[in-house]
Design a protein around this motif. Structure first.
Motif, short mmCIF file in Angstrom:
data_model
loop_
_atom_site.label_atom_id
_atom_site.label_comp_id
_atom_site.label_asym_id
_atom_site.label_seq_id
_atom_site.Cartn_x
_atom_site.Cartn_y
_atom_site.Cartn_z
N TYR A 8 41.18 37.20 31.16
CA TYR A 8 41.91 37.61 32.35
C TYR A 8 43.39 37.26 32.21
O TYR A 8 44.28 38.03 32.61
CB TYR A 8 41.35 36.91 33.59
N ILE A 19 48.60 42.18 38.90
CA ILE A 19 47.22 41.70 39.08
C ILE A 19 46.25 42.86 39.28
O ILE A 19 45.14 42.87 38.72
CB ILE A 19 47.13 40.73 40.27
N THR A 20 46.65 43.85 40.06
CA THR A 20 45.77 44.99 40.34
C THR A 20 45.44 45.74 39.05
O THR A 20 44.28 46.06 38.78
CB THR A 20 46.43 45.94 41.34
N ALA A 23 43.18 43.66 36.76
CA ALA A 23 41.79 43.65 37.24
C ALA A 23 41.08 44.94 36.84
O ALA A 23 39.91 44.92 36.43
CB ALA A 23 41.76 43.46 38.74
N GLU A 24 41.78 46.06 36.93
CA GLU A 24 41.20 47.33 36.52
C GLU A 24 40.86 47.34 35.04
O GLU A 24 39.82 47.84 34.63
CB GLU A 24 42.16 48.48 36.86
N ALA A 28 37.28 43.91 36.77
CA ALA A 28 37.04 42.82 37.72
C ALA A 28 37.71 43.17 39.05
O ALA A 28 38.49 44.12 39.14
CB ALA A 28 37.61 41.51 37.17
N THR A 29 37.39 42.42 40.07
CA THR A 29 38.06 42.61 41.35
C THR A 29 39.35 41.80 41.35
O THR A 29 39.46 40.79 40.65
CB THR A 29 37.18 42.15 42.52
N GLN A 30 40.31 42.24 42.13
CA GLN A 30 41.57 41.51 42.20
C GLN A 30 41.38 40.08 42.72
O GLN A 30 41.93 39.13 42.13
CB GLN A 30 42.56 42.27 43.07
N LEU A 33 39.80 37.94 39.93
CA LEU A 33 40.73 37.61 38.86
C LEU A 33 41.70 36.52 39.32
O LEU A 33 41.98 35.57 38.58
CB LEU A 33 41.47 38.87 38.42
N SER A 34 42.21 36.66 40.53
CA SER A 34 43.15 35.66 41.06
C SER A 34 42.48 34.29 41.17
O SER A 34 43.11 33.25 40.90
CB SER A 34 43.67 36.10 42.43
#
Length: 329
Positions: A8, A19-20, A23-24, A28-30, A33-34
């Motif tokens: 990540y 971040i968006t 994640a794509e 993963a989802t944003q 990942l955060s």
């Protein structure tokens, strides 16, 4: 610390700190990942990025060092997986090829089709771009091999294998004045017309630009593109005289005609570029053998397995002398 967290982290760095987008790319989802990034920073005890509100602004000095090490770890984890797959004689996987539109359109189809027949469960993914972008994808581990061309020395990064040599041709409408010269055009002839060429011609190190400069002639570029088909289209539309790779020439084209200019511009060589620190899957070696059958597969393997630099590869054939059927056999 987990491999997932490191993956990540690298995705964030390679996505311009978006971040968006990161994640794509890692599916993963944003928020997920955060969360993983926050946990990693808490474990390390320092920030990997500077922030402005909820957005990442820059990579910290400490973060740059961590990302560099994370890339090494990710690369070695991929090597272990590739080694295990080879030892199990697996015939499944993915081959990511970073290359230009010209190579993808005209040079690779037969070799990729032959690979598909031999390894029907291997997915091939082409990643188009300019030469600098292509080598960057390879350097970041986002492609398994790169296919680029140079008009001089081989690419300095990785292990470069010569595939074939090619020249450029001039493309004009059948009624154009250059088509009626009765001889090959000179640089002075070309300088009298606006040119339509590859976008690489815009760079100061372009061999086309250097050739005109060395001759003391002006270079007028009316249109540039990465796509050889676009160059042909805009030549047909009357924007100027095309300069493109001979592979992209269609002798049956009724609207434009190709004029040879051998010796006017430096001969180019197409290279397969590989990272020396990567374990190649067997199907990747099969693809190389299909695209460059003049190379001894044992030498290619030796160059990787034992770190032996092969200083003198065989002189690659010229494109015009190749039999396309050899790639598909």
């Amino acid at each position: 610390m987990t491999l997932t967290q490191l993956r990540y982290l690298i995705a964030i760095a390679d996505s311009g700190l978006n971040i968006t987008l990161a994640a794509e790319r890692v599916h993963a989802t944003q928020p997920g990942l955060s969360k993983q990034l926050k946990q990693l920073e808490e474990e390390l005890g320092f920030s990997l990025f500077t922030r402005r509100g909820k957005s990442l602004e820059a990579i910290t000095a400490a973060g740059a060092q961590v990302i560099e090490r994370a890339r090494i770890i990710q690369s070695e984890a991929a090597n272990i997986r590739a080694l295990a797959a080879n030892l199990r004689n697996e015939a499944q996987g993915e081959l990511r090829i970073a290359t230009t539109h010209t190579q993808a359109r005209y040079a690779l189809p037969a070799a990729i089709a032959a690979l598909h027949r031999r390894y029907p469960e291997v997915g091939v993914h082409l990643q188009p771009g300019g030469d600098a972008e292509i080598l960057e994808l390879l350097d970041h581990g986002q492609s398994d091999l790169a296919i680029v061309s140079t008009a001089g020395a081989p690419p300095s990064a990785g292990l470069a294998l010569p595939v074939y040599r090619w020249d450029r041709v001039v493309l004009v409408p059948h009624a154009h004045a250059l088509a009626k010269l009765g001889r090959a055009p000179t640089l002075a002839d070309l300088a009298a017309h606006p040119l339509v060429s590859y976008e690489s011609s815009l760079k100061p190190e372009s061999s086309l630009r250097r050739a005109f400069g060395d001759a003391g002639l002006p270079l007028r570029l009316a249109f540039t593109a990465r796509d050889a088909d676009l160059i042909r289209t805009y030549v047909g539309a009357g924007l100027g005289v095309g300069v493109l790779a001979e592979m992209a020439l269609d002798p049956a084209d009724r609207e434009v005609v190709g004029l040879p200019i051998d010796g006017l511009l430096p001969t180019c060589t197409t290279w397969i570029v590989l990272r020396r620190d990567r374990v190649l899957r067997e199907y990747a070696l099969e693809f190389i053998a299909r695209l460059a059958p003049h190379l001894d597969r044992r030498d290619v393997r030796r160059a990787f397995d034992h770190g032996i630099a092969v200083d003198e590869w065989p002189v690659p054939p010229r494109w015009r002398d190749l039999d396309p059927a050899r790639l598909a056999a």
